[in-house]
Design an enzyme around this catalytic site. Structure first.
Site, PDB file in Angstrom:
ATOM      1  N   ASP A  67      59.728  44.833 -10.521  1.00 27.11           N
ATOM      2  CA  ASP A  67      58.973  44.257 -11.616  1.00 27.11           C
ATOM      3  C   ASP A  67      58.502  45.340 -12.584  1.00 27.11           C
ATOM      4  O   ASP A  67      58.560  45.176 -13.806  1.00 27.11           O
ATOM      5  CB  ASP A  67      57.781  43.481 -11.055  1.00 27.11           C
ATOM      6  CG  ASP A  67      56.863  42.949 -12.144  1.00 27.11           C
ATOM      7  OD1 ASP A  67      57.292  42.070 -12.911  1.00 27.11           O
ATOM      8  OD2 ASP A  67      55.717  43.430 -12.235  1.00 27.11           O
ATOM      9  N   GLU A 140      64.268  40.888  -9.545  1.00 32.42           N
ATOM     10  CA  GLU A 140      63.404  42.066  -9.542  1.00 32.42           C
ATOM     11  C   GLU A 140      63.628  42.917  -8.293  1.00 32.42           C
ATOM     12  O   GLU A 140      63.598  44.151  -8.363  1.00 32.42           O
ATOM     13  CB  GLU A 140      61.949  41.627  -9.640  1.00 32.42           C
ATOM     14  CG  GLU A 140      61.614  40.971 -10.978  1.00 32.42           C
ATOM     15  CD  GLU A 140      60.210  40.406 -11.051  1.00 32.42           C
ATOM     16  OE1 GLU A 140      59.726  40.168 -12.176  1.00 32.42           O
ATOM     17  OE2 GLU A 140      59.581  40.198  -9.993  1.00 32.42           O
TER      18      GLU A 140
END
Length: 248
Positions: A67, A140
């Protein structure tokens, strides 16, 4: 890389699983030195919860790392690409393209992540393989795994390949400007009145509606402009009016 990750890397992959992971890499032109790390990126916590020997192993830590890499690479690209835009424009596009709503279609349509996910029986039966949150998290996690395996440059390359089309789509749609607010402030300052928006027509099936909207500024009318929602059409006709008035 910490000891826990190294422990997972030492777990042997079956020949069929190795083949699947190699296929994933070929489709995206990725090169993993350690396929065990990539394998971990696809393990949802529901699987580790149901399997005692995997209890500590799932993709959540990789997701956390990925992320941040995703956000940094996207922000750096926008900073260079939109040098003439204020911070607010960059922030709006970044928040849109790194969102679950944007990442889930990328996971399905470009990365085909649903084919490689490993999840518990309960999650599988509830349609977890197609859930937006699980798919976005896996994107992610893959980015985080690639960062650990091959470094930032390799992870950034993947991020830009995935995100630049999404950025261009938002830029093309013109979602970077609040043109209605700009037009209202301009018109009120000169006329002490508000723009009036008129829905001229709607057309198309329910799943692909088109809205035509015009805007009236006193005795002048601009438009109509067409959008896929009334709100979008209002923004577009406001932009058109600002351009005609020489404000933009």
């Amino acid at each position: 890389m910490n000891e826990l990750d190294l422990q997972y890397e030492m777990r042997p992959l079956s020949a069929s699983r190795k083949k699947e992971l190699e296929e994933f890499c070929r489709n995206l032109d990725l090169h993993f030195k350690n396929l065990g790390l990539l394998d971990l990126a696809f393990h949802h916590r529901s699987f580790s919860n149901e399997n005692k020997d995997h209890r500590r192993f799932n993709n959540e830590r990789l997701e956390f790392l990925g992320d941040s890499v995703l956000g940094l690479a996207t922000a750096a690209f926008l900073y260079d690409d939109m040098a003439g835009n204020p911070e607010g424009d960059l922030a709006k596009i970044k928040s849109t393209v790194v969102s679950e709503k944007s990442l889930a279609p990328i996971a399905l349509e470009k990365m085909h992540i649903d084919r490689y996910l490993v999840m518990g029986k309960g999650e599988e039966l509830s349609g977890g393989r197609k859930k937006a949150a699980i798919l976005a998290d896996a994107v992610e996690a893959v980015i985080g795994a690639l960062y650990l395996d091959s470094g930032y440059a390799a992870a950034e390359k993947l991020v830009l390949e995935l995100m630049i089309p999404a950025v261009r789509a938002v830029q093309t749609e013109g979602d970077t400007g609040d043109y209605k607010t700009m037009l209202q402030e301009y018109f009120q300052k000169k006329n002490k009145a508000c723009p009036v928006y008129e829905l001229v027509s709607t057309s198309g099936p329910d799943h692909d509606r088109k809205f035509e909207v015009a805007v009236h500024l006193g005795n002048k009318t601009f438009g109509p402009a067409v959008g896929k929602s009334k709100k979008r059409a209002e923004q577009l006709v406001a932009k058109l009016a600002l351009e005609k008035l020489g404000v933009l």
